[in-house]
Design a protein around this motif. Structure first.
Motif, mmCIF file in Angstrom:
data_model
loop_
_atom_site.group_PDB
_atom_site.id
_atom_site.type_symbol
_atom_site.label_atom_id
_atom_site.label_comp_id
_atom_site.label_asym_id
_atom_site.label_seq_id
_atom_site.Cartn_x
_atom_site.Cartn_y
_atom_site.Cartn_z
ATOM 1 N N THR A 284 79.287 31.313 95.344
ATOM 2 C CA THR A 284 79.094 29.890 95.639
ATOM 3 C C THR A 284 80.438 29.202 95.871
ATOM 4 N N THR A 285 81.491 29.646 95.135
ATOM 5 C CA THR A 285 82.820 29.084 95.355
ATOM 6 C C THR A 285 83.286 29.320 96.782
ATOM 7 N N ALA A 286 83.033 30.539 97.283
ATOM 8 C CA ALA A 286 83.444 30.870 98.648
ATOM 9 C C ALA A 286 82.743 29.958 99.648
ATOM 10 N N VAL A 287 81.437 29.733 99.464
ATOM 11 C CA VAL A 287 80.705 28.838 100.367
ATOM 12 C C VAL A 287 81.265 27.420 100.279
ATOM 13 N N TYR B 29 84.364 26.444 99.495
ATOM 14 C CA TYR B 29 85.650 26.317 100.179
ATOM 15 C C TYR B 29 85.474 26.368 101.694
ATOM 16 N N ALA B 30 84.515 27.197 102.172
ATOM 17 C CA ALA B 30 84.250 27.231 103.607
ATOM 18 C C ALA B 30 83.784 25.858 104.090
#
Lengths: 132, 200
Positions: free
Chosen positions: A89-92, A94-95
């Motif tokens: 979820t962190t990656a999403v 930041y995207a």
């Protein structure tokens, strides 16, 4: 005093949780919101791991000694899954921040809100003009 | 007692890092504090006997999350706009925390062996792991065998997140701008071909 010592982990975990929660709801900068979310979820992990701890226990890796006490492995498993889902979820997040910065030129959410409002006003004016 | 002291100290350290992270305005420092928070949390997990969680937190929480945050910071501004303390969110956070703390009194004592969480399925996992699964690490046998479907669901979530990141950063969400991009691309290729013809 002994009551606080008996639940020390839980009190501190709640303080950490609320610091992260405050960063998520009060701060306008999106990177700061993400870091607040990281603090929030790590403290939830810590709550679960604290629940699984047994006094005098060891890590749940079988030693073959029948006298040894193992801490509860179930919260560990649940939190392993939660850590990996958390980084997904962190990656999403930041995207989305990168995409918002490309579209609006800012990562402060109050500034983004102003830009969205002015966009909408401009569009409504453009829609109204041909009709009149 | 020694274990309790280390435990208490690490939690205080985490609280200090969290407070400083709230106050700092440079986002690079903020991301570094976030990594430090995760690493300290990993140390805390070792103290609490969760070694598998500790190395996952150190690798994923302190490692990959920090790399993702730094990659983001290379593309966005690195200063936060200064903010005063927001009263309403502060009141909400303090009130929620107070409510949670009131309910702590009902929890079993920290480290008690007869807490409800320890008398349900956990003893079966610990006693059955060696003979049924044959793996000495009970966390591994629960993760991969007793609760294998959880792990399958986890991989589905990661897959979905990966697709979402690809779509957000490179996919159809940029459709309105695509035509200009393609025009520019074809012009670019044409000029390269022209150059090649000139050279030939």
């Amino acid at each position: 005093m002994s009551e606080i010592a008996a639940h020390w982990n839980y009190y501190l975990v709640i303080i950490l949780m609320m610091l992260g929660f405050y960063a998520v709801i009060a701060r306008g900068n999106m990177v700061k919101k993400m870091v607040g979310l990281n603090i929030f979820q790590t403290s939830v992990f810590m709550l679960y791991i604290s629940v699984g701890k047994i006094d005098g226990g060891t890590a749940p890796i079988l030693t073959g000694d029948p006298a040894s006490v193992y801490s509860n492995p179930l919260p560990h498993v649940l939190i392993l899954t939660a850590i990996v889902v958390g980084v997904a979820t962190t990656a999403v997040g930041y995207a989305l921040i990168i995409r918002i910065y490309e579209a609006y030129g800012t990562i402060e959410d109050d500034e983004v809100a102003v830009l969205i409002d002015s966009d909408q006003d401009a569009r409504e004016r453009a829609d109204a003009e041909p009709a009149s | 007692m020694g274990m309790f002291a280390v435990n208490a100290f690490l939690l205080l350290l985490l609280a200090i890092i969290a407070v400083v992270a709230l106050r700092v305005h440079r986002l690079f420092a903020l991301v570094m504090l976030s990594g430090a928070f995760s690493l300290t949390a990993a140390a805390q997990f070792v103290v609490l006997d969760a070694v598998d969680v500790a190395f996952t937190e150190a690798a994923v929480g302190a490692g990959i999350s920090t790399v993702l945050a730094l990659a983001t910071l290379s593309l966005v501004p690195r200063e936060e706009k200064p903010h005063a303390i927001a009263p309403l969110p502060a009141i909400i956070a303090v009130a929620t925390g107070a409510l949670l703390m009131v309910s702590i009194g009902d929890l079993p004592q920290f480290g008690a062996a007869d807490a409800p969480v320890h008398v349900h399925v956990a003893p079966d996992y610990i006693s059955g792991s060696a003979e049924k699964i044959g793996v000495p690490n009970v966390v591994t046998s629960v993760l991969a065998s007793y609760r294998g479907y959880d792990t399958l669901g986890e991989t589905v979530v990661i897959f979905t997140a990966a697709i979402a990141v690809l779509l957000i950063l490179a996919g159809w969400t940029r459709a309105p701008y695509r035509r200009e991009d393609e025009d520019r691309d074809t012009q670019g290729t044409r000029s390269i071909e022209d150059k090649q013809e000139d050279a030939g």
